[in-house]
Design an enzyme around this catalytic site. Sequence first.
Site, mmCIF file in Angstrom:
data_model
loop_
_atom_site.group_PDB
_atom_site.id
_atom_site.type_symbol
_atom_site.label_atom_id
_atom_site.label_comp_id
_atom_site.label_asym_id
_atom_site.label_seq_id
_atom_site.Cartn_x
_atom_site.Cartn_y
_atom_site.Cartn_z
ATOM 1 N N ASP A 93 0.865 -1.175 0.000
ATOM 2 C CA ASP A 93 0.000 0.000 0.000
ATOM 3 C C ASP A 93 0.903 1.228 0.000
ATOM 4 O O ASP A 93 1.662 1.448 0.951
ATOM 5 C CB ASP A 93 -0.887 -0.011 1.249
ATOM 6 C CG ASP A 93 -1.899 1.127 1.289
ATOM 7 O OD1 ASP A 93 -1.672 2.146 0.600
ATOM 8 O OD2 ASP A 93 -2.898 1.011 2.012
ATOM 9 N N ASN A 120 2.816 4.893 -10.116
ATOM 10 C CA ASN A 120 1.620 4.796 -10.939
ATOM 11 C C ASN A 120 0.327 4.653 -10.121
ATOM 12 O O ASN A 120 -0.754 4.866 -10.648
ATOM 13 C CB ASN A 120 1.759 3.601 -11.891
ATOM 14 C CG ASN A 120 0.618 3.484 -12.862
ATOM 15 O OD1 ASN A 120 0.552 4.191 -13.858
ATOM 16 N ND2 ASN A 120 -0.304 2.576 -12.560
ATOM 17 N N ARG A 154 10.803 9.023 -2.187
ATOM 18 C CA ARG A 154 11.730 9.067 -1.040
ATOM 19 C C ARG A 154 12.599 7.823 -0.947
ATOM 20 O O ARG A 154 13.826 7.916 -0.714
ATOM 21 C CB ARG A 154 10.921 9.245 0.258
ATOM 22 C CG ARG A 154 11.738 9.103 1.540
ATOM 23 C CD ARG A 154 12.824 10.161 1.642
ATOM 24 N NE ARG A 154 13.638 9.945 2.817
ATOM 25 C CZ ARG A 154 14.677 9.115 2.902
ATOM 26 N NH1 ARG A 154 15.022 8.399 1.819
ATOM 27 N NH2 ARG A 154 15.369 8.986 4.007
ATOM 28 N N TYR A 195 -9.179 15.522 -6.376
ATOM 29 C CA TYR A 195 -8.340 14.865 -7.378
ATOM 30 C C TYR A 195 -7.482 15.864 -8.148
ATOM 31 O O TYR A 195 -6.268 15.676 -8.297
ATOM 32 C CB TYR A 195 -9.214 14.079 -8.351
ATOM 33 C CG TYR A 195 -8.428 13.348 -9.412
ATOM 34 C CD1 TYR A 195 -7.729 12.182 -9.108
ATOM 35 C CD2 TYR A 195 -8.374 13.828 -10.728
ATOM 36 C CE1 TYR A 195 -7.004 11.515 -10.082
ATOM 37 C CE2 TYR A 195 -7.654 13.166 -11.709
ATOM 38 C CZ TYR A 195 -6.969 12.003 -11.381
ATOM 39 O OH TYR A 195 -6.241 11.356 -12.341
ATOM 40 N N LYS A 199 -3.300 16.265 -8.232
ATOM 41 C CA LYS A 199 -2.492 16.098 -9.438
ATOM 42 C C LYS A 199 -1.720 17.376 -9.765
ATOM 43 O O LYS A 199 -0.606 17.317 -10.308
ATOM 44 C CB LYS A 199 -3.380 15.683 -10.613
ATOM 45 C CG LYS A 199 -3.935 14.267 -10.476
ATOM 46 C CD LYS A 199 -2.817 13.230 -10.351
ATOM 47 C CE LYS A 199 -3.342 11.818 -10.329
ATOM 48 N NZ LYS A 199 -2.269 10.802 -10.235
ATOM 49 N N VAL A 228 -7.817 7.025 -20.184
ATOM 50 C CA VAL A 228 -7.862 5.568 -20.304
ATOM 51 C C VAL A 228 -9.063 5.028 -19.525
ATOM 52 O O VAL A 228 -9.330 5.460 -18.400
ATOM 53 C CB VAL A 228 -6.554 4.929 -19.776
ATOM 54 C CG1 VAL A 228 -6.570 3.427 -19.979
ATOM 55 C CG2 VAL A 228 -5.351 5.554 -20.486
ATOM 56 N N THR A 230 -9.896 2.962 -17.398
ATOM 57 C CA THR A 230 -9.582 2.140 -16.229
ATOM 58 C C THR A 230 -10.695 2.292 -15.197
ATOM 59 O O THR A 230 -11.621 3.094 -15.364
ATOM 60 C CB THR A 230 -8.259 2.592 -15.611
ATOM 61 O OG1 THR A 230 -8.384 3.980 -15.232
ATOM 62 C CG2 THR A 230 -7.103 2.453 -16.600
#
Length: 301
Positions: A93, A120, A154, A195, A199, A228, A230
Amino acid sequence: MSSIQTQFLDLTAHNARYDAIDPNTTLKGSAEGKIVFIAGASKGIGQATAIAFAEAGVKAVYLTARTATALIETLALVQKANPNTQCAYAVCDVTDAAQVEAAVNDCVAKFGAIDVADANAGYLGPWVKIGESDPNGWWRNWEVNVKGSYHVIRFALPHLIKSAEKWAAEGKSGGHLILISSIGAQFVMPGASDYQTSKHAINRLCEFVQSDHDEDGIKCFAVHPGGVATDLGHSMPEHMHEYLVDDPNLAASFAVWLCSSAGDWAKGRYLSANWDVGELGAMESEIVQDDLLVNRLRVRS
């Protein structure tokens, strides 16, 4: 020209893999000898990215996500794409620092290095106005998209720095870091405050990585992967689904292209996988000289 138009380059847009970024043709062998670490590799763009690097001849791919069964499926697809590519995975996670650190350490223990890191993993919750939002749900976007990316950055950076040094000694390029951004980072759309601000923060985080570690040879990119279809994409309001027209192999192949050294000049910037790389490369001097494709406050001169 509207304020929206000035935020994007007027380049030929692609929706699927094309020759200039094809890991089976033009980029064949471009990833030979390299180790790729991918967070969020169980499906969609992350899975396609693992396969694309295998097609490009990568030595090994290390996969992480929260679901073991999906990771096993990705592992099988990687090995099918290139039986010579080694592959391992860890359930992880990205919001948990200890889990990310353990996965990075396991990757290095198994394969000896990390030459490319791809953050990703992402999250998109329901679109609601701020005054009607759930505080925990709103912050979840930042936990996964920003904190999760930070954890990958990191713990992978020390190894990416070693990679950059190693490949530079051989006259080649290493130390590549990809952060998944979104075209949404450049918009202010009602209901998308969690969101889209997360970003937007990814774009600035990319700039900070480059500022802090440019002298270490790091090449960091904030990448819009296209629209996409998804599970994350389908979390958008239904009227937005008409924009989900891009194949996951587009972003995957674009990532391979970036890490082939062809895009090193664009380090520290926001890039769209839809942009034609030939036309993008033709703008190199203008983009670098005018410091384009970065987050800045626009004021009148």
